[in-house]
Design a protein around this motif. Sequence first.
Motif, short mmCIF file in Angstrom:
data_model
loop_
_atom_site.label_atom_id
_atom_site.label_comp_id
_atom_site.label_asym_id
_atom_site.label_seq_id
_atom_site.Cartn_x
_atom_site.Cartn_y
_atom_site.Cartn_z
N LYS A 240 0.71 -1.18 0.06
CA LYS A 240 -0.02 0.00 0.13
C LYS A 240 0.98 1.35 -0.17
CE LYS A 240 -3.76 0.11 2.29
NZ LYS A 240 -4.75 0.13 3.38
N GLU A 253 -7.24 3.58 -1.99
CA GLU A 253 -8.09 2.40 -1.32
C GLU A 253 -8.80 1.48 -2.31
OE1 GLU A 253 -7.90 0.99 1.57
OE2 GLU A 253 -6.55 2.68 2.46
N PHE A 256 -6.17 -0.84 -4.23
CA PHE A 256 -5.70 -1.49 -3.25
C PHE A 256 -6.60 -2.92 -3.16
CE2 PHE A 256 -4.40 -3.14 0.83
CZ PHE A 256 -2.85 -3.56 0.47
#
Length: 314
Positions: A240, A253, A256
Amino acid sequence: MAAGFSTASAKGVDFEAKITPIVIISSIMAATGGLMFGYEVGVSGGVTAMPEFLKKFFPVVYGRVEVGVDKNNYYCKYDNQGLQIFTSSLYLAGLTATFFASYTTRTLGRRPTMLIAGVFYIIGVVLNAAAQDLAMLITGRILLGCGVGFANQAVPLFLSEIAPTRIRGGLNILFQLNVTIGILFANLVNYGTAKIKGEWGWRLSLGLAGIPALLLTVGALLVTETPNSLVERGRLNEGKAVLRQIRGTVNVEPEFADLLEASRLAKEVKHPFRNLLQRRNRPHLLIAIALQVIQPLLYLEFRFLLFDYMILMP
């Protein structure tokens, strides 16, 4: 689904991402792996036409080409098993090395695999440029093939994974572009070195292959690992962090989460090669094979036509 592929890529989804300098620089440095392959494709044909090279390693061919009775008869003058081994050993070694490279790419990461490719290639260049006998020449050629096999496995995957989705095609084509640039560079080098008397001509042609190998090796030491590879190996926090770095935004996000899903789906595939033979994958497999078969056949046909034209010219 293959490891490292994004599920959103297939759906045409674009995540928030900037075109950061680290992505551009990393892509350019990694794509030098294509230069390695292209240079070897282009350099071998020119070197095997140099009289000093043939005289040292393939005296039988040298006798046919340089002191043959009928110099206008080109048929089978280059028909020699040793010469064929020299030419084909790189491709056979590259094919074999690809299977090992797939394992290192998956378990060690993309960067280490590119580093291994550079090391193999540099050692092969040294052996070829300093070759004193055919065994040394073939050994170097095999190591060059191993370097090409590892690079061809890792570099396109690295480029696909580090690039934002909207420019992924443009960055990924850098590898193929560099292959053609490498071929052009090799032919230009051969054109110049063919005029050098003695052994320095062919040694210089083979030795200059070390330039793209050094670029790839240095690049592999400097570039960052891809977030896909880190997620694949369970290093989620690091993955990340790298994703934020290369995308230039903290809002990673959604992407990911997509990487996590892609990794999960990839791990569910137990027999990837067996899956290729399934009915739903057969059209894609046949198209991929046909492309690889048709392209060299068309290339050979063009070469034969050009060769016949040169012979029949008044």
